[in-house]
Design a protein around this motif. Structure first.
Motif, short mmCIF file in Angstrom:
data_model
loop_
_atom_site.label_atom_id
_atom_site.label_comp_id
_atom_site.label_asym_id
_atom_site.label_seq_id
_atom_site.Cartn_x
_atom_site.Cartn_y
_atom_site.Cartn_z
N TRP A 1 0.83 -1.21 0.00
CA TRP A 1 0.00 0.00 0.00
C TRP A 1 0.87 1.26 0.00
O TRP A 1 0.59 2.22 -0.72
CB TRP A 1 -0.94 0.01 1.20
N LEU A 2 1.92 1.26 0.80
CA LEU A 2 2.80 2.42 0.85
C LEU A 2 3.55 2.62 -0.47
O LEU A 2 3.88 3.75 -0.82
CB LEU A 2 3.80 2.27 2.01
N LEU A 3 3.82 1.55 -1.18
CA LEU A 3 4.45 1.65 -2.49
C LEU A 3 3.45 2.11 -3.56
O LEU A 3 3.79 2.86 -4.48
CB LEU A 3 5.05 0.31 -2.89
N PHE A 4 2.20 1.68 -3.40
CA PHE A 4 1.17 1.97 -4.39
C PHE A 4 0.63 3.39 -4.31
O PHE A 4 0.39 4.03 -5.34
CB PHE A 4 0.00 0.99 -4.22
N TRP A 5 0.43 3.91 -3.10
CA TRP A 5 -0.25 5.20 -2.99
C TRP A 5 0.41 6.32 -3.79
O TRP A 5 -0.30 7.09 -4.47
CB TRP A 5 -0.42 5.60 -1.52
N PRO A 6 1.74 6.47 -3.77
CA PRO A 6 2.31 7.54 -4.61
C PRO A 6 2.00 7.38 -6.10
O PRO A 6 1.91 8.39 -6.81
CB PRO A 6 3.81 7.42 -4.33
N CYS A 7 1.85 6.15 -6.57
CA CYS A 7 1.44 5.94 -7.97
C CYS A 7 0.08 6.60 -8.21
O CYS A 7 -0.12 7.32 -9.20
CB CYS A 7 1.32 4.45 -8.30
N ALA A 8 -0.85 6.34 -7.30
CA ALA A 8 -2.20 6.91 -7.42
C ALA A 8 -2.15 8.43 -7.32
O ALA A 8 -2.86 9.14 -8.06
CB ALA A 8 -3.11 6.32 -6.34
N TRP A 9 -1.32 8.95 -6.41
CA TRP A 9 -1.24 10.40 -6.25
C TRP A 9 -0.76 11.07 -7.54
O TRP A 9 -1.32 12.07 -7.97
CB TRP A 9 -0.28 10.77 -5.12
N GLY A 10 0.29 10.51 -8.14
CA GLY A 10 0.81 11.09 -9.37
C GLY A 10 -0.21 11.04 -10.49
O GLY A 10 -0.39 12.02 -11.23
N LEU A 11 -0.88 9.92 -10.62
CA LEU A 11 -1.88 9.75 -11.67
C LEU A 11 -3.04 10.72 -11.48
O LEU A 11 -3.44 11.42 -12.41
CB LEU A 11 -2.39 8.31 -11.65
N PHE A 12 -3.57 10.79 -10.26
CA PHE A 12 -4.73 11.63 -9.98
C PHE A 12 -4.40 13.12 -10.07
O PHE A 12 -5.15 13.89 -10.67
CB PHE A 12 -5.29 11.32 -8.59
N LEU A 13 -3.30 13.54 -9.44
CA LEU A 13 -2.98 14.97 -9.42
C LEU A 13 -2.70 15.49 -10.82
O LEU A 13 -2.96 16.66 -11.12
CB LEU A 13 -1.80 15.23 -8.50
N ALA A 14 -2.19 14.62 -11.69
CA ALA A 14 -1.93 15.02 -13.07
C ALA A 14 -3.21 15.12 -13.90
O ALA A 14 -3.16 15.50 -15.07
CB ALA A 14 -0.97 14.04 -13.73
N GLY A 15 -4.34 14.75 -13.31
CA GLY A 15 -5.62 14.90 -13.99
C GLY A 15 -6.19 13.63 -14.57
O GLY A 15 -7.28 13.64 -15.14
N GLU A 16 -5.48 12.51 -14.42
CA GLU A 16 -5.96 11.24 -14.96
C GLU A 16 -6.75 10.52 -13.86
O GLU A 16 -6.19 9.75 -13.07
CB GLU A 16 -4.79 10.39 -15.44
N THR A 17 -8.05 10.79 -13.80
CA THR A 17 -8.88 10.25 -12.72
C THR A 17 -9.89 9.21 -13.18
O THR A 17 -10.77 8.82 -12.42
CB THR A 17 -9.64 11.40 -12.03
N THR A 18 -9.74 8.74 -14.42
CA THR A 18 -10.70 7.75 -14.93
C THR A 18 -10.04 6.44 -15.36
O THR A 18 -10.75 5.50 -15.70
CB THR A 18 -11.47 8.33 -16.14
N ARG A 19 -8.72 6.39 -15.35
CA ARG A 19 -8.03 5.18 -15.82
C ARG A 19 -7.90 4.16 -14.69
O ARG A 19 -6.81 3.89 -14.18
CB ARG A 19 -6.65 5.54 -16.39
#
Length: 304
Positions: free
Chosen positions: A42-60
């Protein structure tokens, strides 16, 4: 679970009952990859989600699922590699002496085979990403390879772990945008680094005495009597950097309110941290929830 089985499972396992149901050989390999302790992936995964979401990709959501699979596989591979390198040290530390390689339950040769199998899963995940994100992901390999040796040459190995364990933020961001708009990414990654160094310093509080006896470095030792102040400063840095990243993405004071829940959670950690043998592990694990709160903040800002 009988005492004999219990004795074969490391003390900080989160799922002793589930692991105990596996046949012994499978159990050893599951423990080696830390499948009994999902907090790591989970700690390894969350930054992946943060980068994806903050960059505007919230549907993939498909890419997000692949990234979670990659986090599980590559965290497992990292643990296997770390245990191969650290087998001699693990055998001399009470909390890690029961790990499969240190205890002799799994040979180093077999561990290398298991490592390659986990890396094959990681390769499948890598191929799902755009080529720019693939390049970024591959850029972490040197950092990962060097990490197990850091505790032998520096009193601040957590600083190196912060570079390694939050590499998903650049991968997620570049997957969403390519190599465009890297300013917010720089601040996001800096905040991730500080967050990781802070929570792993908390985790290292469990091993201060053993680390000192064995002669290996740890930020929990290097901070000395100022662990709480050091971790508080790191969490403060994380929030400041994340706030800067949010501002660059959406320069609106209201957007910064999205960070309030994660700020309150990190503040609670510091206000209630006890430097004993139990609370540091609980506070470390609570960063799984901190990651979720930050993901929600990035999702709100990125989709606004």
């Amino acid at each position: 679970m009988d005492p004999a089985t219990s004795a074969q499972i490391v003390p900080d396992s989160e799922h002793k009952g589930l692991v105990a149901r596996l046949p012994q050989p499978l159990r050893d390999y599951a423990l080696l990859a830390r499948f009994d302790r999902p907090i790591g992936w989970w700690l390894l995964f969350w930054p992946c989600a943060w980068g994806l979401f903050l960059a505007g990709e919230t549907t993939r959501w498909d890419i997000l699922a692949w990234m979670l699979a990659g986090a599980i596989a590559m965290r497992g591979a990292g643990c296997v590699y770390n245990d191969i390198v650290d087998a001699d040290l693990d055998a001399r530390v009470a909390r890690t002496a029961l790990r499969p390689i240190a205890s002799g339950a799994v040979s180093k040769r077999a561990a290398w085979g298991w490592l390659l199998g986990l890396c094959a899963v990681g390769l499948i995940v890598l191929l799902q990403l755009r080529w720019e994100a693939q390049l970024v992901a591959l850029g972490s390999l040197g950092l990962v390879a060097a990490y197990p040796f850091m505790k032998r040459i520096t009193g601040w190995p957590q600083a190196w772990l912060g570079l390694v364990f939050t590499w998903g933020a650049p991968v997620g961001w570049v997957e969403a945008t390519g190599f465009e708009r890297l300013g917010p990414l720089g601040l996001l990654y800096a905040g991730c680094w500080a967050w990781c160094m802070a929570y792993d310093t908390i985790y290292a509080l469990q091993d201060r005495e053993d680390d000192a006896l064995v002669g290996i470095g740890s930020s929990a030792l290097s901070f000395g009597k100022h662990v709480r102040a050091g971790v508080t400063a790191l969490y403060g840095m994380a929030l400041a950097c994340w706030g800067g990243a949010v501002w660059l993405v959406r320069p609106d004071a209201i957007a910064l309110l999205a960070l309030v829940p994660v700020a309150l959670h990190l503040g609670w950690q510091m206000a209630t941290l006890k430097e004993d043998g139990v609370d540091p592990l609980a506070k470390f694990r609570s960063n799984r929830f901190a990651g979720l709160l930050m993901a929600a903040a990035c999702y709100v800002v990125g989709s606004a």
